[in-house]
Write a protein that holds these residues in place. Structure first.
Motif, mmCIF file in Angstrom:
data_model
loop_
_atom_site.group_PDB
_atom_site.id
_atom_site.type_symbol
_atom_site.label_atom_id
_atom_site.label_comp_id
_atom_site.label_asym_id
_atom_site.label_seq_id
_atom_site.Cartn_x
_atom_site.Cartn_y
_atom_site.Cartn_z
ATOM 1 N N SER A 124 0.830 -1.203 0.000
ATOM 2 C CA SER A 124 0.000 0.000 0.000
ATOM 3 C C SER A 124 0.865 1.255 0.000
ATOM 4 C CB SER A 124 -0.919 -0.009 1.220
ATOM 5 O OG SER A 124 -1.642 1.196 1.330
ATOM 6 N N TYR A 125 1.918 1.217 0.804
ATOM 7 C CA TYR A 125 2.815 2.381 0.906
ATOM 8 C C TYR A 125 3.510 2.673 -0.424
ATOM 9 C CZ TYR A 125 6.735 5.241 2.498
ATOM 10 O OH TYR A 125 7.667 6.236 2.645
ATOM 11 N N VAL A 126 4.090 1.649 -1.022
ATOM 12 C CA VAL A 126 4.794 1.831 -2.302
ATOM 13 C C VAL A 126 3.816 2.276 -3.397
ATOM 14 C CG1 VAL A 126 6.093 0.663 -4.116
ATOM 15 C CG2 VAL A 126 6.641 0.227 -1.725
ATOM 16 N N THR A 127 2.623 1.681 -3.415
ATOM 17 C CA THR A 127 1.627 2.072 -4.414
ATOM 18 C C THR A 127 1.209 3.528 -4.228
ATOM 19 O OG1 THR A 127 0.790 -0.202 -4.475
ATOM 20 C CG2 THR A 127 -0.633 1.502 -5.384
ATOM 21 N N GLY A 128 1.109 3.960 -2.970
ATOM 22 C CA GLY A 128 0.796 5.361 -2.711
ATOM 23 C C GLY A 128 1.842 6.300 -3.278
ATOM 24 N N TRP A 129 3.107 5.918 -3.122
ATOM 25 C CA TRP A 129 4.174 6.760 -3.655
ATOM 26 C C TRP A 129 4.249 6.712 -5.183
ATOM 27 C CZ3 TRP A 129 6.703 10.789 -2.160
ATOM 28 C CH2 TRP A 129 6.787 11.071 -0.794
ATOM 29 N N LEU A 130 3.928 5.569 -5.771
ATOM 30 C CA LEU A 130 3.863 5.499 -7.231
ATOM 31 C C LEU A 130 2.797 6.459 -7.764
ATOM 32 C CD1 LEU A 130 4.121 1.638 -7.845
ATOM 33 C CD2 LEU A 130 5.804 3.365 -8.523
ATOM 34 N N THR A 131 1.674 6.524 -7.066
ATOM 35 C CA THR A 131 0.616 7.444 -7.469
ATOM 36 C C THR A 131 1.050 8.884 -7.286
ATOM 37 O OG1 THR A 131 -0.930 5.769 -6.641
ATOM 38 C CG2 THR A 131 -1.860 7.875 -7.277
ATOM 39 N N VAL A 132 1.745 9.165 -6.204
ATOM 40 C CA VAL A 132 2.276 10.516 -5.981
ATOM 41 C C VAL A 132 3.213 10.908 -7.114
ATOM 42 C CG1 VAL A 132 3.800 11.914 -4.518
ATOM 43 C CG2 VAL A 132 2.020 10.501 -3.470
ATOM 44 N N ILE A 133 4.143 9.999 -7.472
ATOM 45 C CA ILE A 133 5.088 10.263 -8.560
ATOM 46 C C ILE A 133 4.340 10.548 -9.862
ATOM 47 C CG2 ILE A 133 6.886 9.248 -10.027
ATOM 48 C CD1 ILE A 133 7.640 7.490 -7.585
ATOM 49 N N GLY A 134 3.408 9.646 -10.191
ATOM 50 C CA GLY A 134 2.686 9.784 -11.448
ATOM 51 C C GLY A 134 1.911 11.076 -11.536
ATOM 52 N N TRP A 135 1.208 11.441 -10.462
ATOM 53 C CA TRP A 135 0.382 12.648 -10.518
ATOM 54 C C TRP A 135 1.206 13.929 -10.463
ATOM 55 C CZ3 TRP A 135 -3.902 13.889 -12.523
ATOM 56 C CH2 TRP A 135 -4.907 12.935 -12.679
ATOM 57 N N GLN A 136 2.269 13.946 -9.691
ATOM 58 C CA GLN A 136 3.130 15.127 -9.686
ATOM 59 C C GLN A 136 3.738 15.354 -11.063
ATOM 60 O OE1 GLN A 136 3.622 17.406 -7.408
ATOM 61 N NE2 GLN A 136 2.767 16.495 -5.562
ATOM 62 N N ALA A 137 4.180 14.267 -11.708
ATOM 63 C CA ALA A 137 4.751 14.380 -13.055
ATOM 64 C C ALA A 137 3.692 14.780 -14.071
ATOM 65 C CB ALA A 137 5.404 13.061 -13.460
ATOM 66 N N THR A 138 2.475 14.252 -13.923
ATOM 67 C CA THR A 138 1.399 14.581 -14.862
ATOM 68 C C THR A 138 1.019 16.040 -14.769
ATOM 69 O OG1 THR A 138 0.527 12.323 -14.709
ATOM 70 C CG2 THR A 138 -0.956 14.000 -15.567
ATOM 71 N N PHE A 139 0.885 16.561 -13.561
ATOM 72 C CA PHE A 139 0.544 17.977 -13.390
ATOM 73 C C PHE A 139 1.648 18.875 -13.932
ATOM 74 C CE2 PHE A 139 0.713 21.770 -10.480
ATOM 75 C CZ PHE A 139 -0.330 22.460 -11.090
ATOM 76 N N ALA A 140 2.900 18.538 -13.610
ATOM 77 C CA ALA A 140 4.023 19.344 -14.099
ATOM 78 C C ALA A 140 4.096 19.307 -15.621
ATOM 79 C CB ALA A 140 5.330 18.848 -13.490
ATOM 80 N N THR A 141 3.871 18.140 -16.210
ATOM 81 C CA THR A 141 3.914 18.008 -17.663
ATOM 82 C C THR A 141 2.810 18.824 -18.320
ATOM 83 O OG1 THR A 141 4.821 15.775 -17.469
ATOM 84 C CG2 THR A 141 3.888 16.375 -19.589
ATOM 85 N N SER A 142 1.617 18.801 -17.735
ATOM 86 C CA SER A 142 0.501 19.570 -18.279
ATOM 87 C C SER A 142 0.816 21.059 -18.283
ATOM 88 C CB SER A 142 -0.761 19.296 -17.454
ATOM 89 O OG SER A 142 -1.841 20.083 -17.899
ATOM 90 N N CYS A 143 1.384 21.548 -17.189
ATOM 91 C CA CYS A 143 1.747 22.973 -17.112
ATOM 92 C C CYS A 143 2.856 23.306 -18.108
ATOM 93 C CB CYS A 143 2.190 23.321 -15.692
ATOM 94 S SG CYS A 143 0.899 23.178 -14.453
ATOM 95 N N TYR A 144 3.822 22.410 -18.231
ATOM 96 C CA TYR A 144 4.918 22.624 -19.185
ATOM 97 C C TYR A 144 4.410 22.677 -20.625
ATOM 98 C CZ TYR A 144 8.781 21.408 -22.282
ATOM 99 O OH TYR A 144 9.667 21.385 -23.319
ATOM 100 N N SER A 410 5.332 10.275 -15.964
ATOM 101 C CA SER A 410 3.896 10.322 -15.680
ATOM 102 C C SER A 410 3.250 8.987 -16.010
ATOM 103 C CB SER A 410 3.241 11.439 -16.489
ATOM 104 O OG SER A 410 1.840 11.319 -16.491
ATOM 105 N N VAL A 411 3.560 8.470 -17.197
ATOM 106 C CA VAL A 411 2.980 7.197 -17.641
ATOM 107 C C VAL A 411 3.438 6.057 -16.745
ATOM 108 C CG1 VAL A 411 2.957 5.505 -19.509
ATOM 109 C CG2 VAL A 411 2.699 7.945 -20.031
ATOM 110 N N SER A 412 4.750 5.985 -16.471
ATOM 111 C CA SER A 412 5.278 4.861 -15.686
ATOM 112 C C SER A 412 4.757 4.886 -14.254
ATOM 113 C CB SER A 412 6.803 4.885 -15.698
ATOM 114 O OG SER A 412 7.314 6.075 -15.117
#
Length: 531
Positions: A124-144, A410-412
């Motif tokens: 659960s912990y690792v999956t939570g961090w994977l989601t954090v990584i993915g969403w932070q990258a997705t938001f940053a990519t969208s703004c970029y 973001s994808v990974s």
């Protein structure tokens, strides 16, 4: 206290306004959570939120270059169909889980309820961090991308403009600021904003499709559906095709956005699955239509691929209309949608981070889990998400190539989190561990250590197993190829650094887990007494 005695009292202690409030409060309480956010979203506003997070027809033209270079016209067309089918299966799996446990935590909560007890906390912990990584990258990519689209429009209309990397960073920050302003207001502003953007999303599709297809010279069907390219010089066309899929995948990124808004949606266990599945249907149809139109209207390939704007679709529109003003107007529609998408992405990203903080999964969780009482918005999580994005924007000044790898990150990140819960769900459904709803509402279900019960949305029997299995196979393929560079000859400028970012963050999170988090993280906390 019995369910009858809770009729007019919420798990958080406040009075309920009516039957709908009671139902939503009780459904969340059955998952062990108190309701602290306001439920401002209904079916239409959430459909608008889901559709405009994906913005597939806009995304497919923006990321057109990646699919075209590795695949060509035929590869882009067939690749989109493969991705659409895989995304539909993946979203169906997400919809089933969202119907079972509609919480802002999403993947890490689902992992905790599906994983074996001995591995529950770590998975659960690792999956939570994977989601954090993915969403932070997705938001940053969208703004970029939004900032670089603005730069592309300036280059298109002002040929003497000399673009600088720091210009893009400033535009990036402007998009972040706009997103923060909309999110910080609270109330009904965000739902109404998303409803308006859905209207522009649909209308803008026809505003671009009709003039481009009517005015352009058209390729033949044979040229479109039989012309493959391998600009990456890979050993086979098949390998090139799979590497080019990532561009199409990113056009569908963010399928779990509605999940992370679950605690702000009325009748979430029904509305979230419906909005997820309708969004893949609507966006897939519009995206495929726009892609086919773009391929048929593509004329001068070399000129298109070397567009000074940095975006081939602007050159395609310009060749079709022979009008800078017309091209700029159509480009402005896509740019506007990109900026507005960032608003929803910030909302989803911050809610996921807030929820993970609420369950003590991140350093400083006491601060990030706070919610302003007057607006019911997790402003600290919103602020941190925006700050991280602004810091990531500095990478663009030093290396635009390195920042582009955020697309792959973001994808990974997101697909790794989907893959973990999809595998666990497949195991649970094959072993018959999930029962059907029995009508009793006086028990904790679908959380760590509790009984597993299907929600209102469920694909039954062998069909559900086959859909789940296809989703797992598809996710493995996408995650594997998301780490590949776009060219076979790897240089500093063509290296895909997303593997470093993704696994580097995972390693750091595991170190933090061993040192600190394992002492405080127990998985999703049960905040209410058994009903």
């Amino acid at each position: 206290m019995t369910s009858h005695e809770l009729k007019n009292i919420s798990p958080s202690g406040g009075e309920l306004d009516g039957p709908a409030d009671y139902r939503d409060e009780m459904n969340l309480a059955r998952l062990g959570k108190k309701s602290v956010l306001k439920r401002n979203f209904g079916m239409m506003s959430m459909l608008g939120f889901s559709c405009t997070i994906l913005i597939t027809w806009e995304g497919i033209v923006v990321t057109f270059l990646q699919a075209f270079q590795n695949g060509g016209m035929a590869g882009a067309a067939y690749g989109f169909i493969v991705v659409w089918a895989g995304t539909a299966a993946s979203f169906a799996m997400l919809a089933e889980l969202a119907s079972m446990a509609p919480t802002s935590g999403g993947q890490y909560h689902w992992c905790s309820m599906l994983a074996p007890p001995s591995w529950m906390r770590f998975f659960s912990y690792v999956t939570g961090w994977l989601t954090v990584i993915g969403w932070q990258a997705t938001f940053a990519t969208s703004c970029y991308l939004s900032g670089s689209l603005i730069q592309g429009l300036i280059i298109l209309t002002r040929p003497h403009y000399q673009p600088e990397s720091w210009h893009g960073t400033l535009l990036f920050w402007a998009v972040v600021l706009f997103s923060v302003m909309i999110n910080a207001v609270g109330g009904n502003v965000l739902p109404r904003f998303e409803g308006l953007i859905l209207f522009i999303h649909i209308l803008g599709f026809f505003a671009i499709l009709i003039p481009v297809t009517a005015m352009a010279d058209h390729n033949t069907g044979k040229e479109v559906f039989t012309t493959f390219l391998n600009e990456g010089n890979w050993s086979s066309q098949g390998l090139s095709f799979f590497i080019g899929l990532v561009g199409c995948v990113f056009a569908f990124s963010g399928g779990d956005a509605a999940v992370h808004m679950s605690e702000e949606i009325e009748n979430a266990e029904v509305v979230v699955p419906r909005s997820i599945m309708l969004s893949v249907l609507i966006n897939g149809s519009l995206g495929f239509g726009m892609l086919i139109a773009t391929l048929f209207c593509l004329s001068n390939i070399d000129k298109t691929l070397n567009s000074p704007t940095g975006y081939p679709f602007m050159e395609i529109f310009l060749q079709a209309t022979d009008s800078v003003g017309g091209t700029a107007t159509m480009g402005a529609i896509i740019t506007t949608m990109g900026i507005c998408t960032s608003v929803g992405m910030l909302a989803a990203c911050s809610r996921q981070f807030w929820s993970f903080s609420r369950d003590r999964g991140v350093p400083g969780w006491r601060l990030w889990s706070r919610v302003t009482s007057e607006k019911a918005v997790p402003v600290f999580a919103v602020g941190l998400t925006a700050t991280v994005a602004c810091l990531l924007a500095l990478i663009n000044i030093g290396s635009e190539v390195a920042f582009n790898d955020l697309v792959s990150m973001s994808v990974s990140g997101l697909y790794l989190s989907y893959m973990v819960v999809a595998i666990l769900l497949l195991y649970r459904r094959c072993t018959g561990s999930i029962s059907h709803h029995n009508g009793h509402e006086d028990m904790i279900v679908n959380t760590a250590g509790a009984k597993l019960v299907w929600g209102p949305f469920h694909i039954p029997g062998i069909l559900g197993i086959l859909v789940n299995l296809w989703a797992v196979c598809y996710m493995i393929i996408i995650v594997f190829f998301s780490f590949w560079p776009t060219e076979s000859v790897v240089k500093v400028t063509t290296m895909n650094y997303s593997v470093v970012g993704t696994f580097g963050t995972i390693i750091l999170s595991i170190i933090y887990y061993v040192v600190r988090a394992r002492k405080v993280y127990e998985g999703p906390l049960v905040e209410v007494d058994n009903l």
